[in-house]
Design a protein around this motif. Structure first.
Motif, PDB file in Angstrom:
ATOM      1  N   VAL A  31       0.828  -1.203   0.000  1.00 40.17           N
ATOM      2  CA  VAL A  31       0.000   0.000   0.000  1.00 40.17           C
ATOM      3  C   VAL A  31       0.869   1.263   0.000  1.00 40.17           C
ATOM      4  O   VAL A  31       0.497   2.274  -0.586  1.00 40.17           O
ATOM      5  CB  VAL A  31      -0.970  -0.010   1.209  1.00 40.17           C
ATOM      6  CG1 VAL A  31      -1.539   1.351   1.497  1.00 40.17           C
ATOM      7  CG2 VAL A  31      -2.087  -0.988   0.938  1.00 40.17           C
TER       8      VAL A  31
ATOM      9  N   LEU B 149       1.455   2.962  -3.404  1.00 43.00           N
ATOM     10  CA  LEU B 149       0.334   3.520  -4.166  1.00 43.00           C
ATOM     11  C   LEU B 149       0.333   5.042  -4.037  1.00 43.00           C
ATOM     12  O   LEU B 149       0.273   5.580  -2.939  1.00 43.00           O
ATOM     13  CB  LEU B 149      -0.990   2.950  -3.673  1.00 43.00           C
ATOM     14  CG  LEU B 149      -1.130   1.430  -3.745  1.00 43.00           C
ATOM     15  CD1 LEU B 149      -2.457   0.999  -3.167  1.00 43.00           C
ATOM     16  CD2 LEU B 149      -0.972   0.937  -5.158  1.00 43.00           C
ATOM     17  N   THR B 150       0.404   5.732  -5.173  1.00 42.85           N
ATOM     18  CA  THR B 150       0.490   7.191  -5.131  1.00 42.85           C
ATOM     19  C   THR B 150      -0.699   7.876  -5.800  1.00 42.85           C
ATOM     20  O   THR B 150      -1.111   8.936  -5.371  1.00 42.85           O
ATOM     21  CB  THR B 150       1.781   7.672  -5.816  1.00 42.85           C
ATOM     22  OG1 THR B 150       1.815   7.170  -7.149  1.00 42.85           O
ATOM     23  CG2 THR B 150       3.003   7.181  -5.059  1.00 42.85           C
TER      24      THR B 150
ATOM     25  N   VAL C 174      -4.716   8.077  -7.631  1.00 44.84           N
ATOM     26  CA  VAL C 174      -6.088   7.628  -7.399  1.00 44.84           C
ATOM     27  C   VAL C 174      -6.372   6.351  -8.178  1.00 44.84           C
ATOM     28  O   VAL C 174      -6.985   5.417  -7.656  1.00 44.84           O
ATOM     29  CB  VAL C 174      -7.089   8.739  -7.796  1.00 44.84           C
ATOM     30  CG1 VAL C 174      -8.521   8.244  -7.695  1.00 44.84           C
ATOM     31  CG2 VAL C 174      -6.892   9.962  -6.936  1.00 44.84           C
TER      32      VAL C 174
ATOM     33  N   GLN D 183      -4.310   4.009  -9.030  1.00 37.68           N
ATOM     34  CA  GLN D 183      -3.643   2.887  -8.367  1.00 37.68           C
ATOM     35  C   GLN D 183      -4.441   2.417  -7.155  1.00 37.68           C
ATOM     36  O   GLN D 183      -4.573   1.220  -6.915  1.00 37.68           O
ATOM     37  CB  GLN D 183      -2.225   3.276  -7.947  1.00 37.68           C
ATOM     38  CG  GLN D 183      -1.296   3.474  -9.108  1.00 37.68           C
ATOM     39  CD  GLN D 183       0.061   3.966  -8.674  1.00 37.68           C
ATOM     40  OE1 GLN D 183       0.221   4.520  -7.587  1.00 37.68           O
ATOM     41  NE2 GLN D 183       1.058   3.772  -9.521  1.00 37.68           N
ATOM     42  N   TRP D 184      -4.975   3.341  -6.379  1.00 41.43           N
ATOM     43  CA  TRP D 184      -5.780   2.973  -5.211  1.00 41.43           C
ATOM     44  C   TRP D 184      -7.054   2.242  -5.628  1.00 41.43           C
ATOM     45  O   TRP D 184      -7.445   1.251  -5.022  1.00 41.43           O
ATOM     46  CB  TRP D 184      -6.138   4.207  -4.385  1.00 41.43           C
ATOM     47  CG  TRP D 184      -5.079   4.577  -3.418  1.00 41.43           C
ATOM     48  CD1 TRP D 184      -4.125   5.528  -3.575  1.00 41.43           C
ATOM     49  CD2 TRP D 184      -4.834   3.983  -2.146  1.00 41.43           C
ATOM     50  NE1 TRP D 184      -3.308   5.563  -2.481  1.00 41.43           N
ATOM     51  CE2 TRP D 184      -3.721   4.629  -1.584  1.00 41.43           C
ATOM     52  CE3 TRP D 184      -5.448   2.970  -1.426  1.00 41.43           C
ATOM     53  CZ2 TRP D 184      -3.216   4.295  -0.338  1.00 41.43           C
ATOM     54  CZ3 TRP D 184      -4.945   2.636  -0.183  1.00 41.43           C
ATOM     55  CH2 TRP D 184      -3.841   3.298   0.346  1.00 41.43           C
TER      56      TRP D 184
ATOM     57  N   THR E 248      -7.848  -1.664  -4.770  1.00 38.87           N
ATOM     58  CA  THR E 248      -9.045  -1.985  -3.986  1.00 38.87           C
ATOM     59  C   THR E 248      -9.932  -2.973  -4.731  1.00 38.87           C
ATOM     60  O   THR E 248     -10.453  -3.916  -4.140  1.00 38.87           O
ATOM     61  CB  THR E 248      -9.834  -0.689  -3.686  1.00 38.87           C
ATOM     62  OG1 THR E 248      -8.972   0.222  -2.998  1.00 38.87           O
ATOM     63  CG2 THR E 248     -11.048  -0.983  -2.838  1.00 38.87           C
TER      64      THR E 248
END
Length: 82
Positions: A63, A66-67, A69, A71-72, A76
């Protein structure tokens, strides 16, 4: 410091899984009954608990990289698919 704790969580999970599998194999070699000693005295499925701890540690370590949006969102969605 936090990365070290997370990596330690991975190691603990892997060791827990390996020890539980070894105890189960030794018990099954002697008798074909339910394992109730060792780690199995504390948890019904310590090998699966070790697996969960290992992968949770892996996820937490990853986690940090992750940089953006996108990637997040993709991380998820991949986590929720499993």
């Amino acid at each position: 410091m936090l990365l070290t704790l997370q990596a330690l969580g991975q190691v603990v999970g892997l060791l827990l899984e390996a020890v539980a599998d070894q105890q189960k194999s030794e018990h099954r070699r002697k008798t074909n009954t339910h394992v109730s000693g060792g780690l199995y005295a504390f948890s019904r499925h310590p090998n699966y608990l070790g697996e969960i701890i290992f992968w949770a540690g892996t996820y937490v370590v990853a986690v940090g990289s992750l940089t953006g949006v996108l990637q997040w969102v993709s991380a998820t969605l991949l986590k929720c698919r499993r």
